[in-house]
Design a protein around this motif. Sequence first.
Motif, short mmCIF file in Angstrom:
data_model
loop_
_atom_site.label_atom_id
_atom_site.label_comp_id
_atom_site.label_asym_id
_atom_site.label_seq_id
_atom_site.Cartn_x
_atom_site.Cartn_y
_atom_site.Cartn_z
N THR A 105 -82.81 -5.06 -38.25
CA THR A 105 -83.02 -3.94 -39.16
C THR A 105 -84.51 -3.67 -39.29
O THR A 105 -85.28 -4.59 -39.57
CB THR A 105 -82.43 -4.25 -40.54
OG1 THR A 105 -81.03 -4.53 -40.39
CG2 THR A 105 -82.60 -3.07 -41.48
N ARG A 106 -84.91 -2.43 -39.08
CA ARG A 106 -86.33 -2.11 -39.02
C ARG A 106 -86.79 -1.31 -40.24
O ARG A 106 -87.91 -0.86 -40.29
CB ARG A 106 -86.64 -1.32 -37.74
CG ARG A 106 -86.34 -2.11 -36.47
CD ARG A 106 -86.69 -1.30 -35.24
NE ARG A 106 -85.83 -0.15 -35.09
CZ ARG A 106 -84.65 -0.18 -34.49
NH1 ARG A 106 -84.19 -1.31 -34.01
NH2 ARG A 106 -83.91 0.91 -34.37
N TYR A 107 -85.90 -1.13 -41.22
CA TYR A 107 -86.27 -0.38 -42.41
C TYR A 107 -85.32 -0.75 -43.53
O TYR A 107 -84.23 -1.29 -43.31
CB TYR A 107 -86.21 1.13 -42.14
CG TYR A 107 -84.95 1.59 -41.44
CD1 TYR A 107 -83.77 1.79 -42.14
CD2 TYR A 107 -84.93 1.79 -40.07
CE1 TYR A 107 -82.61 2.19 -41.50
CE2 TYR A 107 -83.78 2.20 -39.41
CZ TYR A 107 -82.63 2.40 -40.13
OH TYR A 107 -81.48 2.79 -39.48
N THR A 108 -85.73 -0.45 -44.77
CA THR A 108 -84.90 -0.71 -45.94
C THR A 108 -84.62 0.60 -46.64
O THR A 108 -85.54 1.35 -46.97
CB THR A 108 -85.62 -1.66 -46.91
OG1 THR A 108 -85.94 -2.87 -46.23
CG2 THR A 108 -84.73 -1.98 -48.10
N ILE A 109 -83.34 0.89 -46.85
CA ILE A 109 -82.91 2.13 -47.50
C ILE A 109 -82.73 1.86 -48.99
O ILE A 109 -82.07 0.91 -49.39
CB ILE A 109 -81.60 2.65 -46.89
CG1 ILE A 109 -81.84 3.04 -45.42
CG2 ILE A 109 -81.05 3.83 -47.69
CD1 ILE A 109 -80.57 3.41 -44.67
N SER A 110 -83.36 2.67 -49.83
CA SER A 110 -83.25 2.48 -51.27
C SER A 110 -82.19 3.37 -51.91
O SER A 110 -81.62 3.00 -52.94
CB SER A 110 -84.61 2.73 -51.95
OG SER A 110 -85.04 4.06 -51.76
N VAL A 116 -83.92 3.91 -30.98
CA VAL A 116 -85.24 4.49 -31.24
C VAL A 116 -85.99 3.55 -32.16
O VAL A 116 -85.62 3.38 -33.32
CB VAL A 116 -85.13 5.89 -31.89
CG1 VAL A 116 -86.50 6.53 -31.99
CG2 VAL A 116 -84.19 6.77 -31.08
N SER A 117 -87.05 2.94 -31.65
CA SER A 117 -87.79 1.96 -32.44
C SER A 117 -89.29 2.17 -32.24
O SER A 117 -89.72 2.96 -31.41
CB SER A 117 -87.41 0.53 -32.03
OG SER A 117 -87.70 0.32 -30.65
N GLY A 118 -90.09 1.43 -33.02
CA GLY A 118 -91.53 1.55 -32.89
C GLY A 118 -91.98 2.97 -33.14
O GLY A 118 -91.69 3.56 -34.18
N ASP A 119 -92.69 3.56 -32.18
CA ASP A 119 -93.06 4.97 -32.22
C ASP A 119 -92.47 5.71 -31.03
O ASP A 119 -93.07 6.63 -30.47
CB ASP A 119 -94.59 5.12 -32.21
CG ASP A 119 -95.20 4.82 -33.56
OD1 ASP A 119 -94.55 5.13 -34.58
OD2 ASP A 119 -96.30 4.26 -33.60
N ILE A 131 -81.16 10.30 -47.15
CA ILE A 131 -81.42 8.88 -46.98
C ILE A 131 -82.87 8.66 -47.40
O ILE A 131 -83.77 9.36 -46.94
CB ILE A 131 -81.22 8.42 -45.52
CG1 ILE A 131 -79.76 8.62 -45.10
CG2 ILE A 131 -81.64 6.95 -45.35
CD1 ILE A 131 -79.51 8.36 -43.62
N ARG A 132 -83.07 7.70 -48.27
CA ARG A 132 -84.43 7.44 -48.78
C ARG A 132 -84.87 6.03 -48.42
O ARG A 132 -84.19 5.05 -48.74
CB ARG A 132 -84.45 7.62 -50.30
CG ARG A 132 -85.85 7.52 -50.90
CD ARG A 132 -85.77 7.57 -52.42
NE ARG A 132 -87.08 7.75 -53.03
CZ ARG A 132 -87.31 7.70 -54.34
NH1 ARG A 132 -86.27 7.49 -55.17
NH2 ARG A 132 -88.52 7.87 -54.82
N GLN A 148 -88.11 5.28 -37.09
CA GLN A 148 -87.12 4.61 -37.94
C GLN A 148 -86.32 5.63 -38.75
O GLN A 148 -85.10 5.46 -38.97
CB GLN A 148 -87.83 3.64 -38.88
CG GLN A 148 -88.24 2.32 -38.24
CD GLN A 148 -89.20 2.50 -37.08
OE1 GLN A 148 -88.86 2.17 -35.94
NE2 GLN A 148 -90.38 3.01 -37.33
N ALA A 149 -86.97 6.72 -39.18
CA ALA A 149 -86.25 7.77 -39.91
C ALA A 149 -85.21 8.43 -39.01
O ALA A 149 -84.07 8.67 -39.43
CB ALA A 149 -87.25 8.81 -40.42
#
Length: 315
Positions: free
Chosen positions: A305-310, A170-173, A64-65, A74-75
Amino acid sequence: MQISIVIPLLNEEESIKELHDWIAKVMQSNHFLYEIIFIDDGSTDSSWKIIEELSDLNKSVKGIRFLKNYGKSQALHAGFKAAQGEVVITMDADLQDNPEEIPEMYKMIKVGGNHIVSGWKKKRYDSIITKNIPSKLFNWAARKTSGLKLHDFNCGLKAYQNVVIKNIEVSGDMHRYIPVLAKNAGFSNISEKVVQHQARKYGSTKFGAERFINGFLDLITIWFVSKFGRQPMHLFGALGVLMFIVGFGFSIYLGVDKLFLNPTGRLITERPQFYIALTAMIIGTQLFLAGFLGEIMVRSRKNDTRYTISNKINV
């Protein structure tokens, strides 16, 4: 699928293939059905290209990138969503976590019935000043605040029942506090295992001293959320009512004193008690409104959604 191994990474091109080969050797020697999920958290080196090459050679490798660097939490969130194994193992990509620990941790979950097995790097190969001492202080504070008797909250090597990682956010840090999040969600069977820690072989750490400051701030946040996250009115409303009562009490005192005890004395607005009463009632009203708005937000919030997957590989 028996085991999912979730590995977040950032610019670890030197260690990815070596880590993959080491994991694959351990999995095959123990006859495990497994998948390795690499989450590239916005690397700017050739990490993603290496993951693509490994996936061509080994169909158990998934990738996953992220479009940019969003952070370890987020990862892990993305990796947890994709994980299919009965037991989910998390580890760092820098070769400091030893894959030889995985079979025993798997056994502690499957046979021992633990919800989580958290690694404890009892003997560390990090800098005493920048990591060891701050880490001890951080872990002490985390134990006192959370009630969990773990020695090493921040160890990346952990094992989970699949049901655990599918039922926590699992969010933030907050990756440092996954055992605390799990405990708050009702998964209380949490154990610890001493694991072998190794000196970093390639590159340098991606975390600076600010991670400990952020860690303590996150610790306060998670304490608050665990206590009052579902019912913020219990904190803000109670404080607001208390402050309002204090202010109202001063107001009654001033009124009675002016009307009956000392009618020819100073004006009410010339007395310091007047400003104490006014300030207390205003603060009390604001706290009560904060609690009320917090309750509305809790009941109306939606998952974001806290991230965008490319890119994805085999996911």
